[in-house]
Structures are given as C-alpha cells and as structure tokens.
Design a protein around this motif. Structure first.
Motif, PDB file in Angstrom:
ATOM      1  N   GLY A  19     -24.627  43.178-132.912  1.00 30.72           N
ATOM      2  CA  GLY A  19     -25.677  42.970-131.920  1.00 30.72           C
ATOM      3  C   GLY A  19     -25.116  42.906-130.510  1.00 30.72           C
ATOM      4  O   GLY A  19     -25.680  43.487-129.574  1.00 30.72           O
ATOM      5  N   MET A  20     -24.001  42.208-130.357  1.00 28.77           N
ATOM      6  CA  MET A  20     -23.373  42.121-129.036  1.00 28.77           C
ATOM      7  C   MET A  20     -22.895  43.495-128.575  1.00 28.77           C
ATOM      8  O   MET A  20     -23.010  43.834-127.396  1.00 28.77           O
ATOM      9  N   PHE A  26     -26.049  49.107-124.323  1.00 29.35           N
ATOM     10  CA  PHE A  26     -27.294  49.288-123.579  1.00 29.35           C
ATOM     11  C   PHE A  26     -27.084  48.976-122.101  1.00 29.35           C
ATOM     12  O   PHE A  26     -27.529  49.722-121.229  1.00 29.35           O
ATOM     13  N   LEU A  27     -26.388  47.880-121.807  1.00 29.05           N
ATOM     14  CA  LEU A  27     -26.150  47.511-120.414  1.00 29.05           C
ATOM     15  C   LEU A  27     -25.267  48.535-119.707  1.00 29.05           C
ATOM     16  O   LEU A  27     -25.496  48.857-118.535  1.00 29.05           O
ATOM     17  N   LEU A  28     -24.270  49.061-120.402  1.00 25.98           N
ATOM     18  CA  LEU A  28     -23.411  50.073-119.791  1.00 25.98           C
ATOM     19  C   LEU A  28     -24.181  51.362-119.514  1.00 25.98           C
ATOM     20  O   LEU A  28     -24.004  51.984-118.464  1.00 25.98           O
ATOM     21  N   ILE A  29     -25.022  51.766-120.428  1.00 27.65           N
ATOM     22  CA  ILE A  29     -25.828  52.973-120.217  1.00 27.65           C
ATOM     23  C   ILE A  29     -26.781  52.763-119.055  1.00 27.65           C
ATOM     24  O   ILE A  29     -26.950  53.634-118.201  1.00 27.65           O
ATOM     25  N   ARG A  30     -27.383  51.604-119.011  1.00 30.18           N
ATOM     26  CA  ARG A  30     -28.321  51.289-117.926  1.00 30.18           C
ATOM     27  C   ARG A  30     -27.602  51.262-116.579  1.00 30.18           C
ATOM     28  O   ARG A  30     -28.099  51.790-115.584  1.00 30.18           O
ATOM     29  N   VAL A  68     -27.687  55.796-129.173  1.00 34.45           N
ATOM     30  CA  VAL A  68     -27.186  54.433-129.380  1.00 34.45           C
ATOM     31  C   VAL A  68     -27.637  53.919-130.735  1.00 34.45           C
ATOM     32  O   VAL A  68     -26.868  53.308-131.472  1.00 34.45           O
ATOM     33  N   SER A  69     -28.884  54.198-131.097  1.00 36.70           N
ATOM     34  CA  SER A  69     -29.398  53.755-132.389  1.00 36.70           C
ATOM     35  C   SER A  69     -28.640  54.413-133.531  1.00 36.70           C
ATOM     36  O   SER A  69     -28.320  53.773-134.523  1.00 36.70           O
TER      37      SER A  69
END
Length: 200
Positions: A19-20, A26-30, A68-69
């Motif tokens: 999960g981490m 997700f944060l890096l992609i964003r 990512v999924s």
C-alpha cells in the motif's frame, strides 16, 4: 498457532508495504505530471508551453493509473506466490523432503503445483499466459533449484502427463483454499501430491 500468527503478521506487513508503495508511486506520478504541465518559469518570466496535439494511434494508450494498477497486481501476485511457495517448501522440509536435493520429477511436480496455484491466485485474463509461466519458473527455480527453461517446459506440457495434471489440480485447489483459510489442506499440499504420485 504461533506460526499462523507469524504468517498473518508477515502478510499484514507485506500488504502495508504494498500500500505504501502504491501511494508513493501515485504521488511521484502526480508530481511528475505537475512539473511537465503548464508553464515553465525562467527567472521572473514564464513561458507558456504549447499543448501538444495527440496523434491518432490504432491502439489506445494505457492511462498511467491503469499501469500503476497492473504493476500493483503483478507485485501482489508475486508476493502471494512467493509466500505460498515458501510455506510449501517449509512443509516439505519439515516432513523430510528437501526440494533442492529431490529428483528432477519432484522438482517438475513442484513447478506445476505452483503454476496451478498461480492460476488460482491470478485474474482470469492472466491465467495460462507466458508471463505467468515465466513468473512461476523464476520463483520455483529459487525454491527448488530447477532450471527455468525446464520449469517452463514442464508447465507447457502438463496436459501430457497424469502426474503433472494431478500436481496442477492440487496446486489450484490448495491455493483457492489458502486464500480464504490461510493454510493449504493436506490433500492439496505439495508434499502429499508429490509423495502420493511420484513414488518417493
């Protein structure tokens, strides 16, 4: 009892780490998409970056979230298979069967058993694919010492042998049971299927 608790804690820890990892990705992609969109500032001036026109392509490009999924699903499958293979390898070792020192037939059975388990744990769209065969071959190679090409060969020809079909079926049933009960029943365990079918 203590082993079950240890397995549960290990699984919870792995899921937490997974999960981490997903959140970090997700944060890096964003963050990356925020840096590349909009304006680029140079000194006190800002220059607007013209939007690029999308070119038509016959195949749709996957969205980053889907990628990512998919990576997350592959990582989860790899983790589950590794845990299950480790549990079965330990069960065999406790009962006196060392898979690394076992005859080729036993290691082949282990590869096919794990492939059956992989088919049970993976989504229907990924079952019986070359990627799944290679993933299983990589894991079983580490656990038993069988060479990866031999494991892939055994998986691809499993329908030609009743022994390999029995191992595949036991892996399939064992993994399905393991998903909901956190253990593999004796009748579907790798040790039982190998000792009852491979004449050890």
């Amino acid at each position: 009892m203590m082993v079950n608790g240890l397995v549960a804690v290990t699984q919870a820890g792995l899921l937490l780490l997974l999960g981490m990892l997903g959140i970090r990705m997700f944060l890096l992609i964003r963050q990356d998409s925020a840096q590349h969109s909009g304006a680029m500032a140079v000194g006190s001036q800002s220059f607007e970056v013209p939007p690029q026109r999308e070119q038509w392509s016959p195949t749709p490009t996957p969205k980053p979230r889907a990628a990512v999924s998919r990576v997350s699903d592959e990582t989860e499958l790899f983790t589950r298979l590794h845990i299950l293979a480790g549990l079965q390898e330990r069960d065999c070792r406790v009962r006196g069967l060392l898979l690394a020192d076992a005859p080729e037939t036993v290691r082949t059975c282990a590869a096919v058993w794990l492939y059956g388990a992989a088919c049970a744990l993976s989504p229907k769209s990924r079952r019986h694919t070359e990627a799944l065969s290679l993933l299983v071959a990589r894991i079983v190679s580490r656990k038993t010492g069988i060479r990866q090409p031999e494991a892939v060969q055994a998986i691809s020809t499993l329908t030609s042998s009743s022994l390999l079909l029995a191992c595949y079926r036991a892996g399939l049933e064992g993994a399905e049971f393991w998903q909901s009960h956190q253990y593999v029943p004796n009748g579907s365990s790798l040790y039982e299927v190998v000792t009852s079918n491979a004449f050890i």
